[in-house]
Design a protein around this motif. Structure first.
Motif, short mmCIF file in Angstrom:
data_model
loop_
_atom_site.label_atom_id
_atom_site.label_comp_id
_atom_site.label_asym_id
_atom_site.label_seq_id
_atom_site.Cartn_x
_atom_site.Cartn_y
_atom_site.Cartn_z
N PHE A 78 0.83 -1.08 0.03
CA PHE A 78 -0.20 0.01 0.12
C PHE A 78 0.79 1.32 -0.05
CE2 PHE A 78 -2.36 -3.23 2.86
CZ PHE A 78 -3.22 -3.70 1.69
N PRO A 96 -0.51 -3.93 -3.84
CA PRO A 96 -1.26 -4.97 -3.10
C PRO A 96 -1.61 -6.26 -3.93
CG PRO A 96 -2.44 -2.96 -3.21
CD PRO A 96 -1.22 -3.00 -4.09
N GLY A 97 -1.73 -7.45 -3.29
CA GLY A 97 -2.08 -8.55 -3.89
C GLY A 97 -2.69 -9.59 -2.91
N PRO A 102 -4.74 -8.07 4.30
CA PRO A 102 -4.63 -7.07 5.51
C PRO A 102 -5.86 -7.24 6.53
CG PRO A 102 -5.54 -5.96 3.88
CD PRO A 102 -5.26 -7.40 3.37
N PHE A 104 -7.31 -4.25 9.41
CA PHE A 104 -7.12 -3.25 9.82
C PHE A 104 -7.90 -2.99 11.22
CE2 PHE A 104 -6.63 -2.59 5.18
CZ PHE A 104 -5.29 -2.10 5.39
N PHE A 110 -16.93 -3.49 3.91
CA PHE A 110 -17.93 -3.01 2.78
C PHE A 110 -19.19 -2.72 3.43
CE2 PHE A 110 -14.95 -5.82 0.11
CZ PHE A 110 -13.99 -4.69 0.01
N TYR A 121 -16.83 -11.82 -1.15
CA TYR A 121 -15.88 -10.67 -1.92
C TYR A 121 -14.53 -11.22 -2.60
CZ TYR A 121 -13.19 -6.96 -3.50
OH TYR A 121 -12.45 -6.14 -4.06
N GLN A 125 -13.98 -12.28 -6.52
CA GLN A 125 -13.21 -11.55 -7.51
C GLN A 125 -12.15 -12.70 -7.95
OE1 GLN A 125 -12.99 -8.59 -8.20
NE2 GLN A 125 -14.87 -8.09 -6.91
N ARG A 169 -13.39 -12.36 6.10
CA ARG A 169 -13.06 -11.83 4.64
C ARG A 169 -11.63 -11.77 4.05
NH1 ARG A 169 -13.81 -5.34 3.58
NH2 ARG A 169 -12.02 -5.44 5.00
N TYR A 173 -9.66 -15.47 0.84
CA TYR A 173 -8.93 -15.52 -0.31
C TYR A 173 -7.60 -16.23 -0.18
CZ TYR A 173 -7.89 -10.68 1.03
OH TYR A 173 -7.50 -9.53 1.57
N TRP B 153 -7.96 -0.12 0.40
CA TRP B 153 -6.96 -1.25 0.58
C TRP B 153 -7.41 -2.34 0.64
CZ3 TRP B 153 -2.83 1.38 4.09
CH2 TRP B 153 -2.59 2.52 3.52
N SER B 154 -8.34 -2.81 1.46
CA SER B 154 -9.16 -4.39 1.74
C SER B 154 -9.65 -4.59 0.38
CB SER B 154 -10.26 -4.12 2.75
OG SER B 154 -9.95 -3.52 3.91
N GLY B 155 -10.03 -3.86 -0.50
CA GLY B 155 -10.63 -4.29 -1.51
C GLY B 155 -9.25 -4.70 -2.75
N ALA B 156 -8.46 -3.78 -2.56
CA ALA B 156 -7.21 -3.94 -3.51
C ALA B 156 -6.45 -5.28 -3.19
CB ALA B 156 -6.16 -2.89 -3.35
N ALA B 157 -6.36 -5.78 -2.02
CA ALA B 157 -5.54 -6.75 -1.66
C ALA B 157 -6.34 -8.04 -1.80
CB ALA B 157 -5.49 -6.95 0.06
N ASN B 159 -8.31 -8.48 -4.35
CA ASN B 159 -8.81 -8.42 -5.86
C ASN B 159 -7.60 -8.51 -6.83
OD1 ASN B 159 -10.09 -7.43 -8.09
ND2 ASN B 159 -11.21 -5.94 -7.06
N ILE B 160 -7.72 -9.12 -7.87
CA ILE B 160 -6.96 -9.11 -8.79
C ILE B 160 -6.98 -7.94 -9.91
CG2 ILE B 160 -5.61 -10.80 -10.28
CD1 ILE B 160 -8.05 -12.56 -9.69
N PHE B 162 -7.35 -4.32 -9.18
CA PHE B 162 -6.57 -3.31 -8.98
C PHE B 162 -5.01 -3.82 -8.80
CE2 PHE B 162 -10.14 -2.81 -6.46
CZ PHE B 162 -10.28 -1.28 -6.00
N ASN B 163 -4.15 -3.30 -9.97
CA ASN B 163 -2.81 -4.17 -9.34
C ASN B 163 -2.06 -3.03 -9.16
OD1 ASN B 163 -2.76 -6.71 -9.54
ND2 ASN B 163 -3.22 -7.02 -11.45
N SER B 164 -2.10 -1.41 -9.38
CA SER B 164 -1.19 -0.83 -9.25
C SER B 164 -1.70 0.24 -7.88
CB SER B 164 -1.30 0.17 -10.34
OG SER B 164 -2.45 0.78 -10.71
N LEU B 165 -0.95 0.99 -7.53
CA LEU B 165 -1.16 1.69 -6.32
C LEU B 165 -2.10 2.92 -6.61
CD1 LEU B 165 1.93 2.31 -4.13
CD2 LEU B 165 -0.52 1.58 -3.35
#
Lengths: 281, 213
Positions: A78, A96-97, A102, A104, A110, A121, A125, A169, A173, B153-157, B159-160, B162-165
């Motif tokens: 992040f 992120p991947g 994470p 928090f 959501f 989710y 995804q 959540r 994944y 951030w939670s969504g990004a992690a 999720n495939i 969003f790959n960039s910041l």
């Protein structure tokens, strides 16, 4: 602003060779500067090196503002560090991947999704079929103790329940690493204890790598294999303490164990020292 | 069973309309000038307007302009607002423009627009477009800005996608643009079709390239 000159890699002195070969996370000389307009730049992390092997539970402990969360965000992808590099499974972290999940302090659920929707989710995804994702998610919701709350919305849940959803959540994944940023910091003492116990039970089942940021010494010693103690401004690693206590750990036994008490006192003293340094002009 | 309280709150909008019509009726009776008919007289005139082919053509024309102005406004505004909310660069570029234009009443721009584009459909559609897009841009901007970083951030992690910041969910944004655009064209076609059925005798107008029967 100039970043402080590099110093010997602490981890090299402390880490046994097995850790190097089995590294899940490798943080190599990471420094991070927050550039703020108007005020002076703030050096949040200075030359942090740390290796965390697969399956380890590592706590990062330090006073508030010591950059421990920033370090976690670097691993999460992040925040891009100003200098240095962090790797996960040998791969440089660029964003992120789903391999790093994470959790928090703010839960960050959501709000427009139900408990089930939040947990589903990640799998959705990743292209898991709806029925399968739902079955997996229901099992996870049961595991974190929220059976019966599948169709509740975050605003209808208590803080502890929200954090349970956030954990489910993230687990949904299947991240290789759990990144927990003071996850129990916003909860009352009783709920906090219960969640610590439940987290340990879950962790002891599948032994994921966990990086756990906290400012509570008890929590760090109770949960982890290793406690990384940080100093403030700039954030550096002061000491890495191996917590050699048997598992599975039970709170009632551990609190009476002199070894546990010794760790707590020892680490508290270290933190006091860092605060003293802080107060010197 | 619905309680009396529920019934009142359900009926509230209707009561408000009736109240307004009542006030109109009273005001018209008190003033009693020719140019201000009573509400009742006005209501009685509605069937004759709806039965008149000229009026129907005009009403449908207005509806079509509204649909086009609205659709184009939404297509432009939502992605722009979202991008402003997520990117400081985009925000600092468009925000001053938005802040200057926002408080100007759209009706006040009418004379200028008429000077530029005449009094045709294009000028009217443009006014509708402006009226729609400024508030929509503003609210999508504020909404996107207010999204908690940790939630992104939670969504990004997980999720495939969003790959960039920079969290640019551009494929979704563009997919939405296409969907909303298709809805706009579809609505326009539907209006045109409805018009063709209701007022067969009128020629379809081709003033605006988007419209097709």
């Amino acid at each position: 602003m100039k970043v402080a000159p590099s110093r010997p890699n602490i981890e090299d002195e402390l880490a046994p060779a097995r850790r190097q070969t089995n590294a899940m996370i490798a943080i190599d000389n990471v420094s991070h500067v927050f550039r703020t307009s108007g005020r002076q730049d703030h050096l949040a992390l200075s030359n942090i090196s740390l290796i965390i092997e697969d399956g380890a539970f590592v706590a990062i402990l330090g006073p508030s503002g010591c950059g421990k969360s920033t370090l976690l965000y670097v691993v999460g992808g992040f925040v891009s560090p100003t200098e240095g590099l962090a790797r996960v499974k040998g791969q440089a972290i660029t964003g992120p991947g789903p391999d790093r999940g994470p959790v928090f302090q703010e839960f960050a659920l959501f709000p427009w999704k139900s408990v089930l929707g939040n947990v589903m989710y990640g799998p959705r995804q990743q292209g898991v079929k709806s029925a399968e994702a739902e079955a997996q998610s229901r099992a996870l919701i049961e595991m974190v103790g929220l059976k019966g709350f599948e169709h509740f919305y975050p605003k209808e849940l208590s803080g502890g329940m929200k954090q349970r959803v956030a954990l489910a959540r993230t687990l949904a994944y299947h991240p290789a690493v759990l990144l927990m940023d003071e996850p129990f910091g916003a909860l009352d003492a009783h709920t906090r204890t219960r969640l610590q116990n439940d987290l340990l039970n879950i962790w002891e089942r599948d032994r994921k790598t966990v990086l756990f940021v906290t400012h509570s010494v008890d929590e760090a010693v109770f949960l982890s294999d290793r406690v990384v103690v940080m100093t403030r401004s700039p954030g550096r690693i002061k000491e890495v303490v191996e917590i050699d206590l048997p598992r599975p750990r039970r709170r009632s036994e551990l609190l009476l164990d002199p070894r546990y008490q010794k760790y707590v006192v020892e680490i508290e003293r270290m933190i006091d020292d860092t605060s003293e340094e802080q107060l010197r002009p | 069973m619905m309680s009396g309280r529920d019934l009142v709150s359900r009926a509230a909008p209707l009561l408000a309309c009736l109240g307004l019509l009542g006030l109109w009726e009273i005001a018209a009776l008190v003033l009693s000038t020719d140019s201000f008919p009573t509400a009742w007289v006005a209501i009685r005139a509605i069937p004759s307007i709806l039965g008149d082919k000229e009026s129907l053509i005009n009403i449908l024309d207005s509806l079509r302009r509204m649909a086009i102005g609205f659709a184009v406004g939404v297509i432009v505004s939502i992605p722009l607002g979202l991008m402003m909310g997520r990117s400081r660069l985009v925000a600092s570029f468009f925000n001053p423009l938005l802040m200057v234009t926002y408080p100007v009443p759209k009706a006040a721009l009418m004379p200028i627009i008429m000077l530029w584009l005449g009094v045709g459909d294009l000028a009217k559609t443009l006014v509708i477009f402006l009226g729609v897009s400024l508030p929509v841009i503003y609210h999508s901007f504020q909404g996107a800005k207010a999204v908690e970083e940790k939630m992104l951030w939670s969504g990004a992690a997980g999720n495939i996608l969003f790959n960039s910041l920079d969290m640019g969910q551009y494929d979704t944004v563009y997919a939405m643009i296409i969907i909303i655009g298709a809805m706009g064209i579809g609505l326009d076609a539907a209006f045109e079709n409805l018009r063709g059925k209701l007022v067969k005798w009128s020629e379809p107008s081709f003033e605006i390239p988007l419209s097709f029967a």
